[in-house]
Scaffold this motif. Sequence first.
Motif, short mmCIF file in Angstrom:
data_model
loop_
_atom_site.label_atom_id
_atom_site.label_comp_id
_atom_site.label_asym_id
_atom_site.label_seq_id
_atom_site.Cartn_x
_atom_site.Cartn_y
_atom_site.Cartn_z
N ARG A 174 34.75 43.72 51.09
CA ARG A 174 36.11 42.99 51.19
C ARG A 174 36.16 42.62 49.63
N LEU A 175 37.39 43.14 49.27
CA LEU A 175 37.68 43.07 47.76
C LEU A 175 38.92 42.02 47.80
N PHE A 176 38.55 40.79 47.78
CA PHE A 176 39.67 39.61 47.49
C PHE A 176 39.86 39.30 46.03
N GLY A 177 41.26 39.39 45.63
CA GLY A 177 41.58 39.41 44.27
C GLY A 177 41.39 40.62 43.58
N SER A 210 47.25 39.52 30.73
CA SER A 210 46.28 40.52 30.08
C SER A 210 45.76 41.41 31.34
N LEU A 211 45.84 40.97 32.43
CA LEU A 211 45.51 41.47 33.66
C LEU A 211 43.82 41.85 33.49
N ALA A 212 43.34 41.36 32.54
CA ALA A 212 41.89 41.14 32.57
C ALA A 212 41.14 40.51 33.90
N SER A 213 40.21 40.94 34.39
CA SER A 213 39.61 40.59 35.25
C SER A 213 38.21 39.63 35.06
N ARG A 214 38.10 38.66 35.98
CA ARG A 214 36.80 38.02 35.69
C ARG A 214 35.51 38.55 36.41
N LEU A 215 35.74 39.50 37.11
CA LEU A 215 34.66 40.02 37.64
C LEU A 215 34.83 41.63 37.63
N SER A 216 33.79 42.29 36.91
CA SER A 216 33.86 43.78 36.53
C SER A 216 32.62 44.44 36.70
N ILE A 217 32.48 45.27 37.39
CA ILE A 217 31.37 46.18 37.79
C ILE A 217 31.30 47.60 37.08
N GLN A 218 30.58 47.72 36.17
CA GLN A 218 30.60 49.09 35.73
C GLN A 218 29.14 50.07 36.07
N PHE A 219 29.53 50.96 36.63
CA PHE A 219 28.19 51.93 36.74
C PHE A 219 27.67 52.38 35.53
N SER A 220 26.06 52.09 35.76
CA SER A 220 25.31 52.69 34.50
C SER A 220 24.65 53.88 34.68
N TYR A 225 28.42 41.99 55.66
CA TYR A 225 29.44 42.47 55.03
C TYR A 225 29.12 42.13 53.38
N MET A 226 30.07 42.71 52.58
CA MET A 226 29.95 42.38 51.26
C MET A 226 31.44 41.83 50.64
N GLU A 227 31.41 40.49 50.01
CA GLU A 227 32.69 39.98 49.83
C GLU A 227 32.67 39.67 48.49
N LEU A 228 33.77 40.03 47.59
CA LEU A 228 33.97 39.79 46.16
C LEU A 228 35.42 39.12 45.93
N ASN A 229 35.10 37.91 45.28
CA ASN A 229 36.57 37.12 45.13
C ASN A 229 36.29 36.89 43.63
N THR A 230 37.55 37.27 43.05
CA THR A 230 38.01 36.68 41.52
C THR A 230 39.56 37.01 41.59
N LYS A 231 39.56 36.53 40.31
CA LYS A 231 41.33 36.44 39.86
C LYS A 231 41.28 37.28 38.54
N ARG A 232 42.80 37.59 38.32
CA ARG A 232 43.14 38.35 37.04
C ARG A 232 43.83 37.52 36.18
N GLU A 233 43.88 37.42 34.78
CA GLU A 233 44.53 36.73 33.97
C GLU A 233 46.06 37.35 33.98
N ALA A 234 47.13 36.51 33.87
CA ALA A 234 48.38 36.76 34.23
C ALA A 234 48.94 37.81 32.99
#
Length: 651
Positions: free
Chosen positions: A212-215, A603-613, A592-601
């Motif tokens: 679940r990708l909410f936000g 800059s569209l920067a997200s408060r939740l970011s996941i980057q594969f290493s 399930y897996m559920e992620l909840n976050t918002k963007r900044e209006a």
Amino acid sequence: MIHMLKNEKGLALITVLFILVLFTVLGLSVLSITMQSSKVRTYVNEETDGKMLAEMGMLYFKKKLEKDLSRVTPADLANPSHPLRQAMENPGKGDELLQQYVDKIAANQAEDKNLYKFTPLPDSPNTGFAIGYVDCLDDNGENALPYKDGKSGTSQPYVRKLKVSVLGVPKGGANAGSFKTLQKQVKLTSTVYINTVPAPFHYAISTSNELRLFGGTNIIGDVLAPVVVTSTDYRYSEETEDNTQEWKTAGEEWNKPYIEGNLFLLNDTGTATENGIYQTGTPKAEAPTEESLQGSTPIATRQALRSAGIMTPKTLADDTKTELSAPKPYLPGYEPPFLAAVDKATLFRELTVQDYIKEQIKKNRPSEPDRIIIVENDESLSFEEDSNGFKTKPIPISTNPMFIASRQKPKSGEPPSLTVRLTSDVLYHQDGKQLFIAPDTPDCKATVEMGDKDAFTDSTANANNPFTFNGSIFIDGDLDIIKDIDMTGTIYVTGDVTIREASNSPRKNPDKENNLAIIAGGKITLTDRYTSNEYNNPVKLDKWFLPYKKDEDNIPPFSAFLYSDSTLELYSVKSINLIRGGIANGSSTAKYMELNTKREADSLASRLSIQFSRGIFERATPGLPPGDQFFIDMYDEKYENVKSDITFTSS
């Protein structure tokens, strides 16, 4: 009169000759241009065909190697006398893996950088592709991580790094040996990792359940899930005046998830819900269930995602467009992910995380009582002096593994008392690189606090004394990470894990990253991360990807791979989370897996970011499950010019 007529005849002759010369010159020019255009068109066609054949050859290398290595059974890898197992434990130049598998597909360019193995297309003996590779091992064996099964120390998956080059050969000549027609063409190169890293650690997000990708989550890397549910709204909770938690929903149209990578939809989910992507409305207190999605039409193509505007926070009409490949993970683009189908990813096959940990604890428990540190009921252990009321225990010298057993008794209606606190680097230089913490009392569990020493005192935590360790830790109980750690390895926890403001960056070299995997049988919670007003300014989000330094006002990423057998919920609405690694869950207990976050209006920067290493393939991760099947991972694909004559061998 006769004289004038003769002059006119001569002028006419000159005019005719001039016209003939003019047309001849023009004709030759047109012919030259036509021939040149034909040559250019022929070259362009050859270049296009060459690129297509090169891409076909790279795919052939991957699929052929995967197919051949899939015949290696888990029993083969478990057999210490098997030639391939021996090669994995002691990788070297020309070992069993290269000779019996890679050399059958590609030419080893150790002695001749221009040597390629030519593979013709069916019924086209002079057309096909040619493959060569360079083993990235040096004389010290670097860039290969030897296989360790964990029976005599910490485990480690096998990783072998190669640089593979593929030439497309649309016209190979009579013997497919002279490369004259392709001297100005290109070759396709790629960094290839042959590895046994368990499947969930190949993705930024991996789940065998509903995602679940909410936000507006930003995901930089591949995603694996059978069913994906998206919403521009997100859920969060607020504390009321009577100290209770009240759930709320919010969201705007720009709160869309963004995936820069591939979205792999699992085959054969075993559920009634059809695989695909579903768009839902506002998530309520009870999020969508499998039953509520039945009968809906899922989106299963990239074009349908683009048409529906899903996973595209920016559109082509935006004034500030981003490149298709986002320069930074917090800058979303306007292209949805590529969709593909794969088989299920598992971690321990038949075992749960709890079963695996208990099995390892039982197997490694010392038979001599004096090699076990005993913590009696109502005691709390620390290895450091001045640890705020904790009993200090001496560290056993030359103990591998190190075993801590608690003999606590649960009080009626109360959780067991704290057992162990791990801070600073007092264990870093010990011989024991395996640490086991488990209760002796049945049905009890240990509780472990881990983090910065100053975070447990009255002084302001300054991240100068993080828990530092290199190896694996097995905990039969719960884990609470407070402030910071500096750890490379694997932490196994049968219960729940709570992670607060930790970055897990190496203090001696903050520009590097630690490889850490946290594998839990229970929930993993990232809570209250960077919620103060100084971090709520969206401009600060632009500093996420600077190297973390204490004296700068930036937000450090948390470098770790997180895996849970339980349902995962991650809320990042009032807090800020950046994970550099990946998150995954599995088993039948995870719904399930559920992620909840918002963007900044703005800059569209997200408060939740996941980057594969990719550090999981580049550096050792002591204690990571060694894996019992092979994977082929490819990165850095690019075209390069062919600068030298090429020599072909036959496949």
